[in-house]
Motif scaffolding. Structure first.
Motif, short mmCIF file in Angstrom:
data_model
loop_
_atom_site.label_atom_id
_atom_site.label_comp_id
_atom_site.label_asym_id
_atom_site.label_seq_id
_atom_site.Cartn_x
_atom_site.Cartn_y
_atom_site.Cartn_z
N SER A 60 0.83 -1.20 0.00
CA SER A 60 0.00 0.00 0.00
C SER A 60 0.87 1.26 0.00
N HIS A 61 2.13 1.11 0.42
CA HIS A 61 3.07 2.24 0.43
C HIS A 61 4.41 1.77 -0.13
N VAL A 62 4.93 2.52 -1.07
CA VAL A 62 6.23 2.23 -1.64
C VAL A 62 7.06 3.51 -1.60
N SER A 63 8.30 3.38 -1.14
CA SER A 63 9.21 4.54 -1.12
C SER A 63 10.43 4.23 -1.98
N VAL A 64 10.81 5.17 -2.80
CA VAL A 64 12.00 5.02 -3.63
C VAL A 64 12.79 6.32 -3.57
N SER A 65 14.07 6.21 -3.83
CA SER A 65 14.90 7.41 -3.91
C SER A 65 14.75 8.04 -5.29
N GLU A 66 14.91 9.33 -5.34
CA GLU A 66 14.87 10.02 -6.62
C GLU A 66 15.93 9.43 -7.54
N GLY A 67 15.52 9.10 -8.76
CA GLY A 67 16.44 8.49 -9.71
C GLY A 67 16.43 6.98 -9.71
N ALA A 68 15.81 6.37 -8.72
CA ALA A 68 15.75 4.91 -8.63
C ALA A 68 14.58 4.36 -9.44
N LEU A 69 14.63 3.06 -9.64
CA LEU A 69 13.55 2.37 -10.36
C LEU A 69 12.26 2.37 -9.54
N VAL A 70 11.16 2.63 -10.23
CA VAL A 70 9.85 2.50 -9.61
C VAL A 70 9.22 1.21 -10.10
N LEU A 71 8.74 0.39 -9.17
CA LEU A 71 8.03 -0.84 -9.51
C LEU A 71 6.80 -0.94 -8.62
N LEU A 72 5.63 -0.86 -9.23
CA LEU A 72 4.37 -1.00 -8.50
C LEU A 72 3.67 -2.23 -9.04
N ARG A 73 3.29 -3.11 -8.13
CA ARG A 73 2.79 -4.43 -8.55
C ARG A 73 1.27 -4.49 -8.59
N CYS A 74 0.79 -5.20 -9.60
CA CYS A 74 -0.65 -5.40 -9.75
C CYS A 74 -0.89 -6.80 -10.28
N ASN A 75 -1.71 -7.54 -9.58
CA ASN A 75 -2.17 -8.85 -10.05
C ASN A 75 -3.70 -8.84 -10.11
N TYR A 76 -4.23 -9.57 -11.04
CA TYR A 76 -5.68 -9.57 -11.23
C TYR A 76 -6.17 -11.00 -11.37
N SER A 77 -7.45 -11.16 -11.20
CA SER A 77 -8.08 -12.44 -11.51
C SER A 77 -9.16 -12.15 -12.53
N SER A 78 -9.21 -12.97 -13.53
CA SER A 78 -10.21 -12.77 -14.58
C SER A 78 -10.42 -14.09 -15.31
N SER A 79 -11.66 -14.35 -15.63
CA SER A 79 -11.97 -15.57 -16.37
C SER A 79 -11.92 -15.36 -17.87
N VAL A 80 -11.77 -14.12 -18.28
CA VAL A 80 -11.69 -13.80 -19.71
C VAL A 80 -10.53 -12.82 -19.90
N PRO A 81 -10.06 -12.68 -21.13
CA PRO A 81 -8.98 -11.70 -21.36
C PRO A 81 -9.41 -10.33 -20.87
N PRO A 82 -8.63 -9.74 -20.00
CA PRO A 82 -9.03 -8.48 -19.40
C PRO A 82 -8.52 -7.26 -20.15
N TYR A 83 -9.12 -6.14 -19.82
CA TYR A 83 -8.56 -4.85 -20.19
C TYR A 83 -7.95 -4.27 -18.90
N LEU A 84 -6.76 -3.76 -18.98
CA LEU A 84 -6.03 -3.38 -17.78
C LEU A 84 -5.61 -1.92 -17.84
N PHE A 85 -5.66 -1.27 -16.70
CA PHE A 85 -5.41 0.17 -16.64
C PHE A 85 -4.56 0.50 -15.41
N TRP A 86 -3.78 1.56 -15.55
CA TRP A 86 -3.16 2.21 -14.40
C TRP A 86 -3.60 3.67 -14.41
N TYR A 87 -4.05 4.10 -13.21
CA TYR A 87 -4.42 5.48 -13.01
C TYR A 87 -3.54 6.08 -11.92
N VAL A 88 -3.34 7.39 -12.00
CA VAL A 88 -2.59 8.12 -10.98
C VAL A 88 -3.49 9.19 -10.37
N GLN A 89 -3.35 9.35 -9.07
CA GLN A 89 -4.13 10.38 -8.37
C GLN A 89 -3.19 11.25 -7.56
#
Lengths: 113, 115
Positions: A9-38
């Motif tokens: 729920s919280h990720v901290s990185v240093s400026e200039g470092a790699l950002v990796l935010l993880r998302c896994n889903y469950s779906s019985s059919v091919p999904p449409y996937l989105f990332w939003y920023v707030q």
């Protein structure tokens, strides 16, 4: 029914470092996937989306995500974090039928100078 | 380019009071949505309207009513506000009834506090 899991729920990185935010889903059919920023006190803005075709999707502000069907994942990455990337990030999935759009619980990204 | 506009941005209500959140979109979208956002719970769908003249319940409809006034406008009403309805409310819209990868566009949110 769909479900979306964002690990961390919280990720901290240093400026200039790699950002990796993880998302896994469950779906019985091919999904449409989105990332939003707030950003604070604002609505959600689309970063990128996967519908069909190339599994590596590039979005705004240098972000990209890769759809891996075998892992049911859609992780968000950015090679070099910038202070302006500090925000809440939401992964979302839809099946393309009906009108249900499922969101993860969000990951708050902090960028350390 | 306004996109999705919702009002009011901030509101404080007393328990039992009623109020209506207004939402309008200028993108000629068919589908509109109301979500609430609570800490640690992400966004949860309250109601949606696939097209003008139709509305359907989402994940958390209890205590709310909606009206799709026309293609542009979709309002959310709290008939008797409760402290559990303290939240941030987002209106959203998308182009097609079948999402099929269509992007969903969000308003800037309405912060509601029920005391």
């Amino acid at each position: 029914a769909q479900s979306v899991t964002q690990l961390g729920s919280h990720v901290s990185v240093s400026e200039g470092a790699l950002v990796l935010l993880r998302c896994n889903y469950s779906s019985s059919v091919p999904p449409y996937l989105f990332w939003y920023v707030q950003y604070p006190n604002q609505g959600l803005q689309l970063l990128l989306k996967y519908t069909t075709g190339a599994t590596l999707v590039k979005g705004i502000n240098g972000f990209e995500a890769e759809f891996k069907k075998s892992e049911t994942s859609f992780h968000l990455t950015k090679p070099s974090a910038h202070m302006s990337d500090a925000a809440e990030y939401f992964c979302a999935v839809s099946e393309g039928t009906g009108n249900q759009f499922y969101f993860g619980t969000g990951t708050s990204l902090t960028v350390i100078p | 380019n306004a996109g999705v506009t919702q009002t009011p941005k901030f509101q404080v209500l007393k328990t039992g009071q009623s109020m209506t959140l207004q939402c309008a979109q200028d993108m000629n979208h068919n589908s509109m949505y109301w979500y609430r956002q609570d800490p640690g719970m992400g966004l949860r769908l309250i109601y949606y309207s696939a097209s003008e003249g139709t509305t359907d319940k989402g994940e958390v409809p209890n205590g709310y009513n909606v009206s799709r006034l026309n293609k542009r406008e979709f309002s959310l009403r709290l008939e008797s506000a409760a402290p559990s309805q303290t939240s941030v409310y987002f209106c959203a819209s998308s182009e097609a009834q079948d999402l099929s990868g269509n992007t969903i566009y969000f308003g800037e949110g309405s912060w509601l506090t029920v005391v």
